[in-house]
Design a protein around this motif. Structure first.
Motif, PDB file in Angstrom:
ATOM      1  N   GLY A 264     -34.618   5.531  -4.859  1.00  0.00           N
ATOM      2  CA  GLY A 264     -33.700   4.098  -4.973  1.00  0.00           C
ATOM      3  C   GLY A 264     -34.101   3.142  -4.737  1.00  0.00           C
ATOM      4  O   GLY A 264     -33.650   2.089  -4.968  1.00  0.00           O
ATOM      5  N   SER A 265     -35.489   2.871  -4.153  1.00  0.00           N
ATOM      6  CA  SER A 265     -36.118   1.701  -4.063  1.00  0.00           C
ATOM      7  C   SER A 265     -36.299   0.767  -5.311  1.00  0.00           C
ATOM      8  O   SER A 265     -36.469   1.449  -6.519  1.00  0.00           O
ATOM      9  N   LEU A 266     -36.444  -0.423  -5.080  1.00  0.00           N
ATOM     10  CA  LEU A 266     -36.650  -1.387  -6.192  1.00  0.00           C
ATOM     11  C   LEU A 266     -37.999  -2.076  -5.736  1.00  0.00           C
ATOM     12  O   LEU A 266     -38.428  -2.016  -4.716  1.00  0.00           O
ATOM     13  N   MET A 267     -38.489  -2.791  -6.560  1.00  0.00           N
ATOM     14  CA  MET A 267     -39.608  -3.765  -6.716  1.00  0.00           C
ATOM     15  C   MET A 267     -39.227  -5.152  -6.884  1.00  0.00           C
ATOM     16  O   MET A 267     -38.528  -5.269  -8.133  1.00  0.00           O
ATOM     17  N   VAL A 268     -39.948  -5.996  -6.306  1.00  0.00           N
ATOM     18  CA  VAL A 268     -39.541  -7.501  -6.741  1.00  0.00           C
ATOM     19  C   VAL A 268     -41.241  -7.951  -7.190  1.00  0.00           C
ATOM     20  O   VAL A 268     -41.817  -7.870  -6.390  1.00  0.00           O
ATOM     21  N   MET A 269     -41.249  -8.638  -8.447  1.00  0.00           N
ATOM     22  CA  MET A 269     -42.534  -9.162  -8.799  1.00  0.00           C
ATOM     23  C   MET A 269     -42.460 -10.662  -8.560  1.00  0.00           C
ATOM     24  O   MET A 269     -41.593 -11.373  -9.123  1.00  0.00           O
ATOM     25  N   GLN A 270     -42.923 -11.203  -7.651  1.00  0.00           N
ATOM     26  CA  GLN A 270     -43.105 -12.781  -7.210  1.00  0.00           C
ATOM     27  C   GLN A 270     -44.362 -13.287  -7.836  1.00  0.00           C
ATOM     28  O   GLN A 270     -45.544 -13.109  -7.592  1.00  0.00           O
ATOM     29  N   VAL A 271     -43.936 -14.290  -8.906  1.00  0.00           N
ATOM     30  CA  VAL A 271     -45.212 -14.970  -9.356  1.00  0.00           C
ATOM     31  C   VAL A 271     -45.069 -16.183  -9.121  1.00  0.00           C
ATOM     32  O   VAL A 271     -43.949 -17.041  -9.187  1.00  0.00           O
ATOM     33  N   HIS A 272     -46.488 -17.034  -8.849  1.00  0.00           N
ATOM     34  CA  HIS A 272     -46.397 -18.574  -8.484  1.00  0.00           C
ATOM     35  C   HIS A 272     -46.914 -19.044  -9.642  1.00  0.00           C
ATOM     36  O   HIS A 272     -47.904 -18.676 -10.097  1.00  0.00           O
ATOM     37  N   TYR A 273     -46.220 -19.862 -10.492  1.00  0.00           N
ATOM     38  CA  TYR A 273     -46.569 -20.551 -11.376  1.00  0.00           C
ATOM     39  C   TYR A 273     -47.210 -21.993 -10.850  1.00  0.00           C
ATOM     40  O   TYR A 273     -46.317 -22.695 -10.307  1.00  0.00           O
ATOM     41  N   ASN A 274     -48.314 -22.195 -11.320  1.00  0.00           N
ATOM     42  CA  ASN A 274     -48.935 -23.574 -11.021  1.00  0.00           C
ATOM     43  C   ASN A 274     -48.939 -24.511 -12.347  1.00  0.00           C
ATOM     44  O   ASN A 274     -49.409 -24.293 -13.298  1.00  0.00           O
ATOM     45  N   LEU A 275     -47.982 -25.543 -12.145  1.00  0.00           N
ATOM     46  CA  LEU A 275     -47.785 -26.235 -13.374  1.00  0.00           C
ATOM     47  C   LEU A 275     -48.365 -27.853 -12.925  1.00  0.00           C
ATOM     48  O   LEU A 275     -47.908 -29.048 -13.575  1.00  0.00           O
ATOM     49  N   LEU A 276     -49.638 -27.899 -12.354  1.00  0.00           N
ATOM     50  CA  LEU A 276     -50.107 -29.217 -12.025  1.00  0.00           C
ATOM     51  C   LEU A 276     -50.508 -29.729 -13.280  1.00  0.00           C
ATOM     52  O   LEU A 276     -50.366 -31.006 -13.511  1.00  0.00           O
ATOM     53  N   ALA A 277     -51.012 -28.925 -14.335  1.00  0.00           N
ATOM     54  CA  ALA A 277     -51.420 -29.671 -15.641  1.00  0.00           C
ATOM     55  C   ALA A 277     -50.463 -30.369 -16.352  1.00  0.00           C
ATOM     56  O   ALA A 277     -50.727 -31.203 -17.156  1.00  0.00           O
ATOM     57  N   THR A 278     -49.136 -30.010 -16.266  1.00  0.00           N
ATOM     58  CA  THR A 278     -48.080 -30.522 -17.172  1.00  0.00           C
ATOM     59  C   THR A 278     -47.138 -31.348 -16.321  1.00  0.00           C
ATOM     60  O   THR A 278     -45.976 -31.757 -16.455  1.00  0.00           O
TER      61      THR A 278
END
Length: 376
Positions: free
Chosen positions: A157-171
């Motif tokens: 019954g466990s779930l997982m969370v995928m946390q993604v850090h997006y770096n948008l310095l270039a834009t």
């Protein structure tokens, strides 16, 4: 480190095999070759349910986005290895995977359903009560394996969370293209043969002033801390002052390029691997056990930190910890790099403190350990 989830037996294809079409999280990104499966293990590939186009909130240049993945566990499994596959490497800064306990699954689903678009914004942790760090990826990391009897427990019954850090310095914080990253999991269902792991985090403050040649409103510490809070929320904005209170033992902060923090070991344990994480101004990072004593030893020493080489370091042999031991993390940062690195050129001078942005900094040691040493 060891990570992630399992699904139905119909989707246990070898890497590169076609996943079951019925699984909305099935991985579709071609993965580099993995090490052979070990006794009792199987592969599972999962991805974000749909492509997501990040856009930094609150005038910043970073977004942390959480995506919910349901491994559909019907019995306890152990996460013995993983390989994160960033689909759009130009904007993926790092990724963390959190285990969500069965009793918190409904909270996670509601958080996901109540947030517009794919996933939800999640500076700091996942935003779900009782989450546990069970895997991470940063540039330079590939599949990392420890001994085959070690893994992170995942109750049914466990779930997982995928946390993604997006770096948008270039834009400048604007949308920089879409991403649909995935992960290849290595799991073992033989719970009786496994030793459970946990990841302990060792943070330290950052009190990095502007260089002598820099000036500007954010060179004031108070203004810099307030700016972090504006971009990432009050909880992240308060992190630096909390770290100073803990690590300076109530004394006021002292500006300088090198900072450290001591963390007491509450119970016996065994350390199997270590890693360190900083951002672009990082010069060096070290993790020590009982520094300044006759039993002192260094668990991690990266004298020339490279953001693009953040691999996890297994310890051979593993190191025993005892109640009352001290783990110290020490980091050195260099504000002069702000004027040298293409990613940071043009960014406003600032007094750098703990913050979630690519132009902010972190000093974080990671210790992969058992909950307690067998025989202790």
């Amino acid at each position: 480190m060891s990570v992630a989830a399992c699904g139905s037996p119909s989707n246990n294809a070898e890497p590169g095999g076609a996943p079951a079409a019925s699984d909305p999280h099935a991985g579709h990104v071609s993965a580099p070759p993995a090490a052979p499966l070990r006794a009792g293990e199987r592969f599972q590939s999962l991805s974000m349910p749909a492509a997501y186009t990040p856009k930094a909130p609150n005038g910043g240049t970073d977004e942390y986005r959480c995506f919910l993945i349901d491994p559909k566990l019907t019995r306890t499994a152990y996460l013995t290895g993983s390989q994160f596959l960033p689909q759009n490497a130009a904007i993926v800064h790092h990724a963390i995977f959190f285990r969500i306990a069965p009793e918190a699954a409904e909270q996670a689903r509601k958080l996901d359903a109540d947030s517009p678009g794919e996933g939800w914004t999640c500076f700091g942790d996942s935003g779900v009560n009782g989450d546990a760090w069970v895997a991470s990826w940063a540039p330079g990391a590939n599949e990392t394996l420890l001994a085959p009897n070690l893994g992170y427990p995942m109750p049914p019954g466990s779930l997982m969370v995928m946390q993604v850090h997006y770096n948008l310095l270039a834009t400048g914080g604007r949308a920089g293209g879409s991403d649909q990253s995935s992960i290849r999991l290595r799991i073992n269902d033989d719970a009786a043969a496994m030793t459970p792991l946990q990841t302990r985090l060792l943070p330290a403050p950052i009190e990095l002033p502007c260089t002598a040649s820099e000036s500007g409103p954010l060179c004031d510490r108070t203004a810099a801390v307030a700016d972090v809070g504006k971009r990432f929320g009050a909880e992240i904005g308060a992190t630096e002052d909390q770290l100073v209170e803990q690590c300076y033992q109530g004394n006021p902060p002292v500006a300088g390029v090198t900072q450290h923090c001591d963390h007491e070991v509450p119970q016996a344990a065994t350390v199997y691997a270590v890693a360190g994480h900083m951002h672009l101004l990082g010069r060096s990072i070290k993790i020590e056990l009982n520094p300044g004593t006759s039993s002192a030893r260094t668990l991690l020493d990266v004298p020339n930190y490279n953001f693009d080489d953040q691999a996890i370091h297994p310890l051979d042999p593993p190191v025993a910890l005892h109640p009352g031991d001290t783990l110290r993390v020490t980091c050195t940062h260099d504000a002069a790099l702000r004027g040298l690195l293409p990613q940071l050129k043009g960014s406003a001078p600032r007094y750098v403190v703990w913050g979630d942005g690519t132009s902010d900094e972190m000093c974080l040691g990671l210790v992969v350990m058992t909950a307690a040493s067998r025989g202790n």
